[in-house]
Design an enzyme around this catalytic site. Structure first.
Site, PDB file in Angstrom:
ATOM      1  N   GLU A 238      37.883  40.289  38.213  1.00 51.70           N
ATOM      2  CA  GLU A 238      38.472  40.753  37.013  1.00 51.70           C
ATOM      3  C   GLU A 238      39.159  42.174  37.231  1.00 51.70           C
ATOM      4  O   GLU A 238      38.409  43.037  37.782  1.00 51.70           O
ATOM      5  CB  GLU A 238      37.534  40.834  35.842  1.00 51.70           C
ATOM      6  CG  GLU A 238      37.961  41.307  34.577  1.00 51.70           C
ATOM      7  CD  GLU A 238      36.918  41.581  33.333  1.00 51.70           C
ATOM      8  OE1 GLU A 238      37.149  41.465  32.314  1.00 51.70           O
ATOM      9  OE2 GLU A 238      35.812  41.442  33.942  1.00 51.70           O
TER      10      GLU A 238
ATOM     11  N   LYS B 168      42.357  36.178  28.456  1.00 54.28           N
ATOM     12  CA  LYS B 168      41.168  36.322  28.113  1.00 54.28           C
ATOM     13  C   LYS B 168      41.183  36.077  26.382  1.00 54.28           C
ATOM     14  O   LYS B 168      41.766  36.557  25.653  1.00 54.28           O
ATOM     15  CB  LYS B 168      40.365  37.631  28.403  1.00 54.28           C
ATOM     16  CG  LYS B 168      38.712  37.586  27.839  1.00 54.28           C
ATOM     17  CD  LYS B 168      38.298  39.017  28.299  1.00 54.28           C
ATOM     18  CE  LYS B 168      36.674  38.661  27.982  1.00 54.28           C
ATOM     19  NZ  LYS B 168      35.854  40.080  28.396  1.00 54.28           N
TER      20      LYS B 168
ATOM     21  N   CYS C  70      34.857  37.153  32.610  1.00 49.13           N
ATOM     22  CA  CYS C  70      33.669  38.082  32.263  1.00 49.13           C
ATOM     23  C   CYS C  70      32.802  37.260  31.206  1.00 49.13           C
ATOM     24  O   CYS C  70      32.585  36.115  31.934  1.00 49.13           O
ATOM     25  CB  CYS C  70      34.087  39.370  31.583  1.00 49.13           C
ATOM     26  SG  CYS C  70      32.811  40.459  31.325  1.00 49.13           S
TER      27      CYS C  70
END
Length: 244
Positions: free
Chosen positions: A9, A70, A122
């Site tokens: 990430e 995301k 994440c």
């Protein structure tokens, strides 16, 4: 010599608009070697005027480039769920007030290295039900994360355990790349095949395969668990009534 290369990430900690030339050269280099790179980076959100806002994305350096945005954001880490007057005060104090803008909830898998890849960034992999739309189409899972927030605590290891659950319930290999660990490869049964220890720089090479088909969880999601819990509650209530 790898078909698929996964970086963590925000592996490139800037906006994609600033490094277009670098990514173009990287894509050409990878194409010559027959590899595809997935990497985390940021971008300016389309159709948003604020210069402070951004999106946390994963880019597949394919031709054409594919992007996953995301969608499940961290409150106070990626956006501020506060009223306008507090945001005005934050600006007055010269504090950052930019919010991450979430992506669509039903983004399709990415096509790379001959696989259909379900992406999470994440802690999105905590929410198994939010990944059901990928299945059974996806053949491989990829999670990229920045667990540096947690330092040398139990949290990165717990995050790895959560990823193992996602792999097992979907019946797919999961590749996990993090900035500080724990990075690793998890097989379709949820077993850890190989890892890179925390806080160590390294390259993890592993042979994996894509899987098709649907597990029971991929077919029914959390409904079975909810039904069982309702039956247990109902049976407990009846047992209590009889014993009263």
């Amino acid at each position: 010599g790898a078909d698929l290369i996964v970086w963590p990430e925000a592996a490139i900690p800037t906006l994609i608009e600033y490094v277009g030339g670098y990514l173009a050269n990287l894509r050409k280099t990878m194409a010559k070697s027959g590899s595809t790179v997935l990497l985390g980076i940021l971008r300016l959100p389309p159709n948003v005027d604020s210069g402070e806002d951004f999106q946390n994305i994963l880019v597949a350096l394919t031709d054409p480039i594919q992007i996953y945005v995301k969608r499940h954001l961290v409150p106070f880490g990626e956006y501020f769920p506060v009223p306008g007057f507090i945001r005005d005060w934050m600006r007055l104090m010269n504090l950052p007030t930019g919010d991450a803008i979430p992506g669509a909830p039903d983004q399709p898998p990415l096509d790379a290295a001959g696989e259909r890849i379900a992406i999470t960034i994440c802690y999105e992999d905590v929410f198994g039900a939010e990944q059901l739309h990928y299945l059974p189409e996806a053949t491989l899972l990829v999670n990229v994360s920045n667990d540096a927030w947690f330092g040398n605590s139990i949290a990165p290891h717990q995050h790895m355990q959560i990823a193992r659950v996602r792999a097992a319930e979907s019946g797919r290999y999961l590749l996990r790349a993090t900035n500080t660990g724990v990075s690793g490869v998890i097989d379709q049964h949820g077993r850890v095949v190989a890892t890179i220890p925390q806080f160590e720089t390294g390259v993890l090479k592993q042979t994996v395969r894509g899987y098709t088909g649907a597990t029971p969880y991929a077919r029914v999601g959390n409904y079975a668990v909810i039904v069982v819990l309702l039956l247990v509650i109902g049976a407990s209530y009846l047992a209590a009534r009889r014993s009263a």
